[in-house]
Design an enzyme around this catalytic site. Structure first.
Site, mmCIF file in Angstrom:
data_model
loop_
_atom_site.group_PDB
_atom_site.id
_atom_site.type_symbol
_atom_site.label_atom_id
_atom_site.label_comp_id
_atom_site.label_asym_id
_atom_site.label_seq_id
_atom_site.Cartn_x
_atom_site.Cartn_y
_atom_site.Cartn_z
ATOM 1 N N ASN A 104 34.105 -20.077 -49.508
ATOM 2 C CA ASN A 104 34.935 -20.933 -50.350
ATOM 3 C C ASN A 104 36.342 -20.812 -49.772
ATOM 4 O O ASN A 104 37.069 -19.855 -50.067
ATOM 5 C CB ASN A 104 34.906 -20.484 -51.815
ATOM 6 N N GLU B 105 29.226 -23.986 -47.339
ATOM 7 C CA GLU B 105 30.527 -24.186 -48.000
ATOM 8 C C GLU B 105 30.293 -24.177 -49.510
ATOM 9 O O GLU B 105 29.390 -24.862 -49.989
ATOM 10 C CB GLU B 105 31.108 -25.533 -47.552
ATOM 11 N N TYR C 201 38.074 -23.498 -63.459
ATOM 12 C CA TYR C 201 37.368 -22.501 -62.642
ATOM 13 C C TYR C 201 36.550 -21.490 -63.441
ATOM 14 O O TYR C 201 35.873 -20.655 -62.851
ATOM 15 C CB TYR C 201 38.373 -21.768 -61.740
ATOM 16 N N ARG D 110 44.006 -17.784 -64.916
ATOM 17 C CA ARG D 110 44.605 -19.104 -65.199
ATOM 18 C C ARG D 110 43.575 -20.186 -64.892
ATOM 19 O O ARG D 110 42.597 -19.919 -64.220
ATOM 20 C CB ARG D 110 45.798 -19.329 -64.274
ATOM 21 N N ALA E 10 41.898 -24.202 -50.823
ATOM 22 C CA ALA E 10 42.628 -25.395 -50.358
ATOM 23 C C ALA E 10 42.562 -25.558 -48.832
ATOM 24 O O ALA E 10 42.729 -26.678 -48.332
ATOM 25 C CB ALA E 10 44.072 -25.327 -50.827
ATOM 26 N N HIS F 160 32.048 -24.273 -53.561
ATOM 27 C CA HIS F 160 33.180 -24.476 -54.463
ATOM 28 C C HIS F 160 32.729 -24.263 -55.895
ATOM 29 O O HIS F 160 31.625 -24.671 -56.278
ATOM 30 C CB HIS F 160 33.751 -25.895 -54.334
ATOM 31 N N PRO G 68 42.552 -18.925 -50.436
ATOM 32 C CA PRO G 68 43.793 -18.752 -51.188
ATOM 33 C C PRO G 68 43.663 -19.043 -52.679
ATOM 34 O O PRO G 68 42.985 -19.988 -53.087
ATOM 35 C CB PRO G 68 44.753 -19.752 -50.530
ATOM 36 N N ASN G 69 44.330 -18.185 -53.442
ATOM 37 C CA ASN G 69 44.475 -18.282 -54.901
ATOM 38 C C ASN G 69 43.225 -17.892 -55.681
ATOM 39 O O ASN G 69 43.271 -17.800 -56.909
ATOM 40 C CB ASN G 69 44.955 -19.687 -55.325
ATOM 41 N N ARG H 106 37.503 -34.616 -58.729
ATOM 42 C CA ARG H 106 38.920 -34.258 -58.811
ATOM 43 C C ARG H 106 39.775 -35.161 -57.906
ATOM 44 O O ARG H 106 39.331 -36.231 -57.514
ATOM 45 C CB ARG H 106 39.058 -32.760 -58.488
HETATM 46 O O1 CA2 Z 1 36.505 -25.359 -56.639
HETATM 47 C C1 CA2 Z 1 36.779 -24.530 -55.775
HETATM 48 O O2 CA2 Z 1 36.145 -23.492 -55.614
HETATM 49 C C2 CA2 Z 1 37.996 -24.778 -54.864
HETATM 50 O O3 CA2 Z 1 37.670 -24.305 -53.560
HETATM 51 C C3 CA2 Z 1 39.129 -23.965 -55.453
HETATM 52 C C4 CA2 Z 1 40.447 -24.170 -54.721
HETATM 53 C C5 CA2 Z 1 40.769 -25.644 -54.572
HETATM 54 O O4 CA2 Z 1 41.932 -25.811 -53.784
HETATM 55 C C6 CA2 Z 1 39.621 -26.408 -53.945
HETATM 56 O O5 CA2 Z 1 39.971 -27.783 -53.888
HETATM 57 C C7 CA2 Z 1 38.359 -26.250 -54.758
HETATM 58 C C8 CA2 Z 1 41.595 -23.503 -55.473
HETATM 59 C C9 CA2 Z 1 41.364 -22.079 -55.857
HETATM 60 C C10 CA2 Z 1 42.445 -21.716 -56.810
HETATM 61 O O6 CA2 Z 1 41.909 -20.856 -57.772
HETATM 62 C C11 CA2 Z 1 42.658 -20.613 -58.868
HETATM 63 C C12 CA2 Z 1 42.076 -19.830 -59.818
HETATM 64 C C13 CA2 Z 1 42.748 -19.565 -60.966
HETATM 65 C C14 CA2 Z 1 44.044 -20.049 -61.171
HETATM 66 C C15 CA2 Z 1 44.621 -20.831 -60.201
HETATM 67 C C16 CA2 Z 1 43.934 -21.099 -59.041
#
Ligand code: CA2
Length: 151
Positions: A76, A100, A25, A20, A79, A102, A12-13, A109
């Site tokens: 990946n 896995e 990221y 953003r 969340a 990230h 997700p996301n 974090r």
């Molecule tokens: O660091 C990572 O790759 C995560 O898997 C990214 C997840 C986060 O919940 C994990 O704890 C770590 C979130 C991905 C959200 O990606 C976004 C990208 C741009 C703007 C907002 C969110």
């Protein structure tokens, strides 16, 4: 290219990458990430099936599909990493070489990101290297698959 593809699954996301939160990221978009994964896999003679979904059920469906169609999985789970017993069970059931991944260093974090439901059922975890985390995961899978063939 020979053998089955590597599945690279994104949760997700991650469709928002590059739009953003670039301080966390990075600047690369999901399309950039896919292009980088394909290019790196090609240097190892591997093909990639690349997916992203905001739905836990769809991610689980791809893990099930990988059982017959893939030689390994880089995931990946976003969340869902920190919440999903269902993804834990799916990865455990398919029992493929898996990593896995990230983008961010989740251990730098919030405390809720320090728990992974995925980590106990994969071969290893790579985090904190941005897009390079995926490149490293693909190399790790390639090595695992080659070692399994020899063994
Ligand atoms: O660091 C990572 O790759 C995560 O898997 C990214 C997840 C986060 O919940 C994990 O704890 C770590 C979130 C991905 C959200 O990606 C976004 C990208 C741009 C703007 C907002 C969110």
């Amino acid at each position: 290219m020979s053998g089955k593809a590597l599945y690279v699954l994104n949760g997700p996301n991650l469709n928002l990458l590059g739009q953003r939160e670039s301080a966390i990221y990075g600047e690369a978009t999901l399309q950039d990430l896919e292009t980088r994964c394909r290019a790196h896999a090609a240097t190892l003679g591997l093909e990639i099936v690349f997916h992203q979904s905001n739905s836990e059920g769809e991610l689980i469906g791809w893990v099930h599909e990988a059982r017959d169609k893939a030689s390994g999985i880089a995931i990946n789970a976003g969340a869902y990493t920190h919440t999903s017993v269902a993804l834990h069970d799916a990865l455990r059931a398919v029992n493929l070489p898996s990593v896995e991944v990230h983008l961010s260093n989740v251990y730098k974090r919030e405390a809720f990101r320090h728990t992974s439901f995925i980590a106990p059922v994969v071969n290893g975890v790579i985090c904190g290297f941005g897009v390079d985390s995926y490149v490293l995961a693909i190399s790790a899978l390639s090595a695992l698959i080659s070692a399994n063939k020899k063994g």
